[in-house]
Design a protein around this motif. Structure first.
Motif, mmCIF file in Angstrom:
data_model
loop_
_atom_site.group_PDB
_atom_site.id
_atom_site.type_symbol
_atom_site.label_atom_id
_atom_site.label_comp_id
_atom_site.label_asym_id
_atom_site.label_seq_id
_atom_site.Cartn_x
_atom_site.Cartn_y
_atom_site.Cartn_z
ATOM 1 N N LEU A 31 19.649 18.248 -1.441
ATOM 2 C CA LEU A 31 18.483 17.160 -1.802
ATOM 3 C C LEU A 31 18.378 16.273 -2.599
ATOM 4 O O LEU A 31 17.358 16.589 -3.883
ATOM 5 N N SER A 32 19.209 14.990 -2.555
ATOM 6 C CA SER A 32 18.684 15.160 -4.223
ATOM 7 C C SER A 32 18.719 13.185 -4.167
ATOM 8 O O SER A 32 18.712 12.705 -3.492
ATOM 9 N N GLU A 33 18.099 12.491 -5.745
ATOM 10 C CA GLU A 33 17.657 11.111 -5.569
ATOM 11 C C GLU A 33 19.362 10.720 -6.178
ATOM 12 O O GLU A 33 20.096 11.012 -6.536
ATOM 13 N N GLY A 34 19.294 9.406 -5.299
ATOM 14 C CA GLY A 34 20.313 7.889 -5.078
ATOM 15 C C GLY A 34 19.852 6.393 -5.386
ATOM 16 O O GLY A 34 18.379 6.368 -5.496
ATOM 17 N N ASN A 35 20.877 5.520 -6.249
ATOM 18 C CA ASN A 35 20.586 4.078 -6.011
ATOM 19 C C ASN A 35 19.797 3.704 -5.006
ATOM 20 O O ASN A 35 18.258 3.233 -5.023
ATOM 21 N N TRP A 36 20.075 3.613 -3.762
ATOM 22 C CA TRP A 36 19.804 3.467 -2.941
ATOM 23 C C TRP A 36 19.709 4.152 -1.240
ATOM 24 O O TRP A 36 18.248 3.537 -0.535
ATOM 25 N N PRO A 68 12.520 24.627 1.583
ATOM 26 C CA PRO A 68 13.790 24.875 0.360
ATOM 27 C C PRO A 68 15.107 23.833 0.217
ATOM 28 O O PRO A 68 15.271 25.025 0.630
ATOM 29 N N LEU A 69 15.122 22.951 -0.764
ATOM 30 C CA LEU A 69 16.734 22.446 -0.614
ATOM 31 C C LEU A 69 16.419 22.170 -2.581
ATOM 32 O O LEU A 69 17.661 21.909 -3.067
ATOM 33 N N ARG A 70 15.992 23.332 -3.138
ATOM 34 C CA ARG A 70 15.853 22.786 -4.715
ATOM 35 C C ARG A 70 17.174 23.084 -4.960
ATOM 36 O O ARG A 70 16.908 24.053 -5.624
ATOM 37 N N GLY A 80 18.118 18.763 -8.335
ATOM 38 C CA GLY A 80 17.767 18.918 -6.495
ATOM 39 C C GLY A 80 16.090 18.698 -6.128
ATOM 40 O O GLY A 80 15.035 19.128 -7.424
ATOM 41 N N LEU A 81 16.097 18.450 -5.381
ATOM 42 C CA LEU A 81 14.666 18.225 -4.949
ATOM 43 C C LEU A 81 14.340 18.802 -3.610
ATOM 44 O O LEU A 81 14.972 19.822 -2.656
ATOM 45 N N ASP A 82 12.904 19.808 -3.119
ATOM 46 C CA ASP A 82 12.825 20.398 -2.148
ATOM 47 C C ASP A 82 12.211 19.595 -1.356
ATOM 48 O O ASP A 82 11.886 18.587 -1.297
#
Length: 212
Positions: A31-36, A68-70, A80-82
């Motif tokens: 799981l990660s951040e993106g622009n949209w 837990p997904l980091r 990544g993010l949890d």
């Protein structure tokens, strides 16, 4: 659906919190951040597990469901993010997560049985009320301590678990049948009123992962 869980309990001041984790965290998920959109990448097993945990969050209003997904995004290299899913009635402040997480012990194993979420009929809108501005059954998201918090009602959790269930049910067959276009994804947010604010969520199926 049978979920193997670990149940943790810890106190912050006078309040005891219950944290539910999968006994075996998904091995092939990120799981990660993106622009949209926030980007989740999963294989079939991870998609099934997260769909079950998503449904569990809607029926466990006194618990935080921690997935837990980091791990580093296998495509972009982004950190990544949890993921933490929680009912809005718990009124837990994400700013306290780091302190609570540090107090969690090994926990106790438990098995939960719940009906698996069915993949959504993509030709119909199962919840037309969500498009009304008065709708309050929406997710609120916060990022704290490398963790995405999605807070919502029982209804919004139940109504959106299809997001991962659809990938688990349909994606493996799709990529086999379409060798020249193997991208399979689902998404919510940006116009469907499922989020009060912030990014939407984009779930992508990956059947090949780099070796850890």
């Amino acid at each position: 659906m049978k979920l193997l869980l670990t149940i943790h309990r810890a106190r912050l001041g006078p309040t005891e919190f219950k944290v539910i984790r999968p006994a075996r965290p998904p091995a092939r998920a990120a799981l990660s951040e993106g622009n949209w959109y926030l980007h989740a990448q999963v294989d079939q097993e991870a998609a099934q597990l997260i769909a079950g945990l998503w449904s569990l969050a809607g029926t466990s209003p006194r618990s935080l469901v921690h997935v837990p997904l980091r791990r580093t995004d296998p495509e972009t290299g982004e950190p990544g993010l949890d993921l933490v899913l929680l009912h809005h009635s718990l009124q837990f402040a994400p700013s306290r997560w780091k302190e609570l997480r540090a107090r969690l012990g090994p926990g106790l194993r438990q098995t939960a049985r719940l009906p698996g979420p069915a993949p959504r009929d993509l030709s119909a809108d199962p919840w037309p009320q969500r498009h009304h501005k008065e709708n309050r059954d929406r997710f609120h998201q916060h990022l704290r301590a490398g963790t995405l918090f999605l807070t919502g009602s029982a209804r919004v959790f139940a109504d959106t678990a299809w997001l991962f269930a659809d990938v688990a049910h349909r994606a493996p067959g799709y990529v086999v049948a379409h060798p020249d276009h193997q991208h399979y994804c689902t998404r919510m947010g940006h116009g469907d009123n499922s989020f009060a604010a912030g990014s939407g969520l984009h779930v992508v199926y990956r059947d090949r992962w780099p070796e850890s």
